[in-house]
Scaffold this motif. Structure first.
Motif, PDB file in Angstrom:
ATOM      1  N   TRP A 121      12.677   9.778   3.184  1.00  0.00           N
ATOM      2  CA  TRP A 121      12.064  10.989   3.721  1.00  0.00           C
ATOM      3  C   TRP A 121      11.575  11.829   2.552  1.00  0.00           C
ATOM      4  CZ3 TRP A 121      13.469  16.146   2.861  1.00  0.00           C
ATOM      5  CH2 TRP A 121      12.758  17.103   3.621  1.00  0.00           C
ATOM      6  N   ASN A 122      10.366  12.382   2.680  1.00  0.00           N
ATOM      7  CA  ASN A 122       9.792  13.257   1.664  1.00  0.00           C
ATOM      8  C   ASN A 122       9.492  14.618   2.270  1.00  0.00           C
ATOM      9  OD1 ASN A 122       9.487  11.386  -0.668  1.00  0.00           O
ATOM     10  ND2 ASN A 122       8.179  10.287   0.762  1.00  0.00           N
ATOM     11  N   ALA A 123       9.808  15.663   1.521  1.00  0.00           N
ATOM     12  CA  ALA A 123       9.536  17.017   2.003  1.00  0.00           C
ATOM     13  C   ALA A 123       8.043  17.285   2.080  1.00  0.00           C
ATOM     14  CB  ALA A 123      10.210  18.041   1.081  1.00  0.00           C
ATOM     15  N   ASP A 124       7.259  16.636   1.209  1.00  0.00           N
ATOM     16  CA  ASP A 124       5.820  16.791   1.225  1.00  0.00           C
ATOM     17  C   ASP A 124       5.250  16.144   2.487  1.00  0.00           C
ATOM     18  OD1 ASP A 124       2.974  15.596   0.532  1.00  0.00           O
ATOM     19  OD2 ASP A 124       3.278  17.280  -0.824  1.00  0.00           O
ATOM     20  N   VAL A 125       4.533  16.926   3.277  1.00  0.00           N
ATOM     21  CA  VAL A 125       4.044  16.464   4.568  1.00  0.00           C
ATOM     22  C   VAL A 125       3.085  15.280   4.407  1.00  0.00           C
ATOM     23  CG1 VAL A 125       2.726  17.098   6.627  1.00  0.00           C
ATOM     24  CG2 VAL A 125       4.347  18.722   5.637  1.00  0.00           C
ATOM     25  N   GLU A 126       2.202  15.338   3.422  1.00  0.00           N
ATOM     26  CA  GLU A 126       1.234  14.259   3.235  1.00  0.00           C
ATOM     27  C   GLU A 126       1.923  12.965   2.809  1.00  0.00           C
ATOM     28  OE1 GLU A 126      -1.862  15.443   0.610  1.00  0.00           O
ATOM     29  OE2 GLU A 126      -2.624  17.032   1.927  1.00  0.00           O
TER      30      GLU A 126
ATOM     31  N   ASP B  77       0.833  -1.203   0.000  1.00  0.00           N
ATOM     32  CA  ASP B  77       0.000   0.000   0.000  1.00  0.00           C
ATOM     33  C   ASP B  77       0.869   1.256   0.000  1.00  0.00           C
ATOM     34  OD1 ASP B  77      -2.423   1.525   0.208  1.00  0.00           O
ATOM     35  OD2 ASP B  77      -2.061   1.733   2.353  1.00  0.00           O
ATOM     36  N   ASN B  78       1.879   1.288   0.856  1.00  0.00           N
ATOM     37  CA  ASN B  78       2.780   2.436   0.895  1.00  0.00           C
ATOM     38  C   ASN B  78       3.481   2.631  -0.445  1.00  0.00           C
ATOM     39  OD1 ASN B  78       2.135   2.913   3.563  1.00  0.00           O
ATOM     40  ND2 ASN B  78       3.900   1.810   4.375  1.00  0.00           N
ATOM     41  N   ALA B  79       3.888   1.518  -1.064  1.00  0.00           N
ATOM     42  CA  ALA B  79       4.621   1.605  -2.327  1.00  0.00           C
ATOM     43  C   ALA B  79       3.769   2.195  -3.443  1.00  0.00           C
ATOM     44  CB  ALA B  79       5.134   0.218  -2.728  1.00  0.00           C
ATOM     45  N   VAL B  80       2.539   1.702  -3.595  1.00  0.00           N
ATOM     46  CA  VAL B  80       1.723   2.191  -4.713  1.00  0.00           C
ATOM     47  C   VAL B  80       1.241   3.621  -4.482  1.00  0.00           C
ATOM     48  CG1 VAL B  80       1.007  -0.121  -5.433  1.00  0.00           C
ATOM     49  CG2 VAL B  80      -0.402   1.150  -3.803  1.00  0.00           C
ATOM     50  N   ARG B  81       1.263   4.069  -3.234  1.00  0.00           N
ATOM     51  CA  ARG B  81       0.870   5.454  -2.951  1.00  0.00           C
ATOM     52  C   ARG B  81       2.038   6.412  -3.102  1.00  0.00           C
ATOM     53  NH1 ARG B  81      -1.944   5.078   2.801  1.00  0.00           N
ATOM     54  NH2 ARG B  81      -2.331   7.306   2.475  1.00  0.00           N
TER      55      ARG B  81
ATOM     56  N   ALA C  13       3.610  11.464   5.796  1.00  0.00           N
ATOM     57  CA  ALA C  13       2.658  10.879   6.731  1.00  0.00           C
ATOM     58  C   ALA C  13       2.352   9.422   6.374  1.00  0.00           C
ATOM     59  CB  ALA C  13       1.373  11.697   6.763  1.00  0.00           C
ATOM     60  N   VAL C  14       2.440   9.075   5.092  1.00  0.00           N
ATOM     61  CA  VAL C  14       2.193   7.700   4.663  1.00  0.00           C
ATOM     62  C   VAL C  14       3.201   6.749   5.309  1.00  0.00           C
ATOM     63  CG1 VAL C  14       2.170   6.137   2.668  1.00  0.00           C
ATOM     64  CG2 VAL C  14       1.149   8.414   2.483  1.00  0.00           C
ATOM     65  N   LEU C  15       4.421   7.254   5.540  1.00  0.00           N
ATOM     66  CA  LEU C  15       5.492   6.419   6.064  1.00  0.00           C
ATOM     67  C   LEU C  15       5.490   6.331   7.585  1.00  0.00           C
ATOM     68  CD1 LEU C  15       8.434   7.670   3.818  1.00  0.00           C
ATOM     69  CD2 LEU C  15       7.185   5.528   3.602  1.00  0.00           C
ATOM     70  N   ALA C  16       4.660   7.119   8.238  1.00  0.00           N
ATOM     71  CA  ALA C  16       4.684   7.199   9.699  1.00  0.00           C
ATOM     72  C   ALA C  16       4.573   5.817  10.331  1.00  0.00           C
ATOM     73  CB  ALA C  16       3.557   8.093  10.197  1.00  0.00           C
ATOM     74  N   GLY C  17       5.481   5.519  11.241  1.00  0.00           N
ATOM     75  CA  GLY C  17       5.448   4.255  11.959  1.00  0.00           C
ATOM     76  C   GLY C  17       6.079   3.084  11.245  1.00  0.00           C
ATOM     77  N   THR C  18       6.540   3.266  10.004  1.00  0.00           N
ATOM     78  CA  THR C  18       7.172   2.174   9.265  1.00  0.00           C
ATOM     79  C   THR C  18       8.678   2.189   9.500  1.00  0.00           C
ATOM     80  OG1 THR C  18       7.557   3.457   7.233  1.00  0.00           O
ATOM     81  CG2 THR C  18       5.408   2.389   7.486  1.00  0.00           C
ATOM     82  N   THR C  19       9.323   1.061   9.228  1.00  0.00           N
ATOM     83  CA  THR C  19      10.769   0.977   9.433  1.00  0.00           C
ATOM     84  C   THR C  19      11.529   1.902   8.491  1.00  0.00           C
ATOM     85  OG1 THR C  19      10.854  -0.925   7.927  1.00  0.00           O
ATOM     86  CG2 THR C  19      10.708  -1.390  10.284  1.00  0.00           C
ATOM     87  N   ILE C  20      11.025   2.104   7.277  1.00  0.00           N
ATOM     88  CA  ILE C  20      11.777   2.922   6.327  1.00  0.00           C
ATOM     89  C   ILE C  20      11.664   4.416   6.613  1.00  0.00           C
ATOM     90  CG2 ILE C  20      11.600   1.196   4.502  1.00  0.00           C
ATOM     91  CD1 ILE C  20       9.535   2.899   3.126  1.00  0.00           C
ATOM     92  N   ALA C  21      10.786   4.805   7.536  1.00  0.00           N
ATOM     93  CA  ALA C  21      10.712   6.224   7.909  1.00  0.00           C
ATOM     94  C   ALA C  21      11.909   6.618   8.767  1.00  0.00           C
ATOM     95  CB  ALA C  21       9.419   6.512   8.652  1.00  0.00           C
ATOM     96  N   GLY C  22      12.525   5.650   9.446  1.00  0.00           N
ATOM     97  CA  GLY C  22      13.724   5.936  10.213  1.00  0.00           C
ATOM     98  C   GLY C  22      13.489   6.794  11.436  1.00  0.00           C
TER      99      GLY C  22
END
Length: 570
Positions: free
Chosen positions: A381-386, A176-180, A389-398
């Protein structure tokens, strides 16, 4: 009597339906991943029929009313929850994904003709997200009956389904994170620039290693190109710092974190490191990127499973088996310092070109990225806040480790203080345990970190001064100096640190609300040190311990941790 017979007959029928449904779920999953739309649809439809029947058989008022009865009630509740969960997954996850099976295979994430088909990913966003919601809902429902006391066979079925939901649900979350995220990051909405940081685990930093090599990747409409490369040494010392560091970060890691490109990954918070690296790149080269991605040589070795071996201009051939040894050790022994950065850059560009060409095995590529993500060897990491937010809580968010109601999460972060490339010789073992010794029920958590310098006894002379550091920063050649920061959760308390079971001086502090303890270890070749970090839980009740560690050259061994209330830490 009628009610008992009614429940017994319907329960028997429901169990038969579930026994038929669960194997079909696994079959449909395999067919969906393989892209076999016709077979996946047949299996999904059959699964949906059995699951709907089981849910219907266990959802009537008589059944629900009997769930309040002693002994039999918990068993009936578990059967109903299991039936409803399978029905939800079948109806809202498996069936929609099966309908998309023709485009859901791993090939959707591999380039073709130098570009990725972004529309195929966009078309998958809705069904994949619905599937994620279905798995999340089922996971919560099963969690509510996880501790229910039921008969053995029913408990086994519940636990088996829970494990399958957790495993498959995790894959669906990543999907889901990938396709978004991939479509915008690959230029679906217009040109996009991403900064790649290649971390070198031979010189550890909290997030993995020194970002010695960097690259700028430009994407537009699914076409991706590496347009610029640089080394950390191409960046000056930025004075004053490029960003105003948080007070705690500055106290822990010093101003170098925002002064030198080599040190941006001192902080274990990747969003902060990424913002610093982004600003440094902008000041040095004028391009403001929209995303920052960090990877390491171990991830590159995983990618080589998909691309196959590559050969660089030195004549060296890199494979998935030898890439880590070559990049983190052999290069320093065989080539002068002046040539090393060029080799790293060439390896990175060659692997990238192989991926962009579309010649990589799609399934192996997806598996490589998934493994790297689980091990925190790729961070985004993405500069776009939205988007972020998709990555929040995932391992790749760091981000820093996140505890839950059931798990107490800790972070073990290591930084090289030798100024060397000695960390391939640093063996790391970690473990955690919990015990309750206090009348108020507050638990004690111990985190054990064992470090061993495995370098040869003559490392001071047999290894180059570039590898040993040459004593330039105060560590004798051949020795390894490492800072160890162990982060506990918010609301917990430092209890001290033991070195080989004896109290030792340490630095208790906090970062972003997290309690943490720091020690610095210096080990000569062959020496070991075992540190035990003690923390007191902030609320009564023991939780399972979860450890997040700095990605190392090799996966650290897990230690068994025996706890005693007689420990000096209690």
């Amino acid at each position: 009597m009628f009610a008992v017979a009614w429940i017994g007959i319907r329960g028997f029928l429901a169990v038969n339906e579930l026994q038929a449904a669960v194997p079909l779920a696994k079959t449909a999953q395999k067919q969906i991943v393989a892209g076999d739309a016709e077979a996946a649809q047949r299996a999904a439809d059959e699964l949906a029929g059995h699951a709907a029947s089981a849910a219907s058989l266990t959802g009537d008022p008589i059944w629900r009313g009997a769930e309040v009865l002693p002994v039999i009630g918990p068993n009936l509740e578990v059967v109903r929850v299991v039936s409803a969960s399978v029905d939800r997954i079948a109806r809202d996850a498996v069936v929609p994904l099966a309908s998309s099976a023709g485009t859901i295979d791993a090939g959707a994430f591999a380039p073709s003709g130098g570009a990725l088909d972004l529309q195929a990913m966009i078309d998958l966003q809705e069904p994949v997200h619905e599937a994620r919601v279905a798995f999340d809902t089922a996971s919560v429902a099963l969690g509510d009956v996880a501790d229910a006391s039921v008969i053995g066979p029913l408990a086994d079925a519940r636990d088996e389904l829970t494990a399958m939901v957790d495993e498959t649900g995790g894959v669906v979350v990543g999907f889901d994170n990938a396709v978004r995220l991939l479509p915008p990051m690959l230029g679906a909405d217009g040109p996009r620039d991403t900064l790649l940081l290649f971390q070198n685990n031979a010189e550890l930093r909290s997030l993995g290693g020194v970002p010695g090599s960097l690259a700028l990747v430009h994407a537009d409409g699914g076409t991706v190109a590496m347009t610029q490369q640089a080394a950390a040494l191409d960046f000056p010392k930025f004075t004053p710092t490029v960003v105003e560091l948080p007070i705690e970060t500055r106290a822990l890691w010093g101003p170098n974190t925002a002064s030198y490109m080599q040190d941006v990954t001192f902080t274990p918070q990747f969003p902060l490191a990424a913002m610093i690296a982004r600003e440094m790149w902008k000041r040095q080269f004028g391009t403001e990127v929209q995303s920052v991605v960090a990877v390491d040589p171990v991830m590159l070795s995983y990618l080589l499973r998909a691309t196959g071996p590559i050969t660089i201009s030195t004549g060296d051939q890199l494979t998935s088996e030898n890439a880590v040894q070559y990049l983190l050790s052999d290069v320093y022994a065989r080539y002068p310092v002046s040539q090393q950065d060029a080799i790293f850059a060439e390896v990175a560009s060659t692997v990238f070109a192989s991926l962009a060409s579309g010649s990589a095995d799609p399934q192996a590529l997806v598996e490589a990225v998934a493994q790297a993500g689980a091990e925190r060897r790729i961070l985004v990491w993405n500069a776009d806040v939205e988007e972020q937010a998709v990555l929040a809580g995932t391992t790749i968010a760091g981000g820093l480790p996140e505890s839950t109601d059931a798990e107490q999460a800790f972070g073990v972060y290591l930084n090289d203080m030798t100024g060397s490339k000695m960390d391939p010789y640093l063996d790391v073992q970690v473990g955690a345990g919990v015990v309750t010794c206090r009348n108020d029920g507050l638990p004690n958590y111990d985190i054990v970190v064992k470090l061993t310098n495995t370098a040869p006894a003559d490392a001071a002379t047999s290894l180059s001064s570039y590898v040993t550091g040459g004593g330039e920063y105060g560590t004798p050649p051949g020795s390894i100096t490492t800072s160890v920061h162990v982060y506990s959760a918010q609301g917990t308390y430092n209890l001290g640190v033991l070195l080989d079971d004896e109290p030792v001086g340490y630095h208790p502090t906090s970062d972003s609300g997290y309690t943490l303890s720091k020690v610095v270890s210096t080990l000569a070749p062959g020496e070991s040190a075992e540190y035990r970090f003690g923390f007191l839980g902030g609320e009564a009740g023991e939780k399972r311990t979860l450890l997040e560690t700095t990605p190392l050259v090799y996966t650290p061994e897990t230690l068994g941790v025996a706890l005693s209330c007689e420990s000096p830490l209690r």
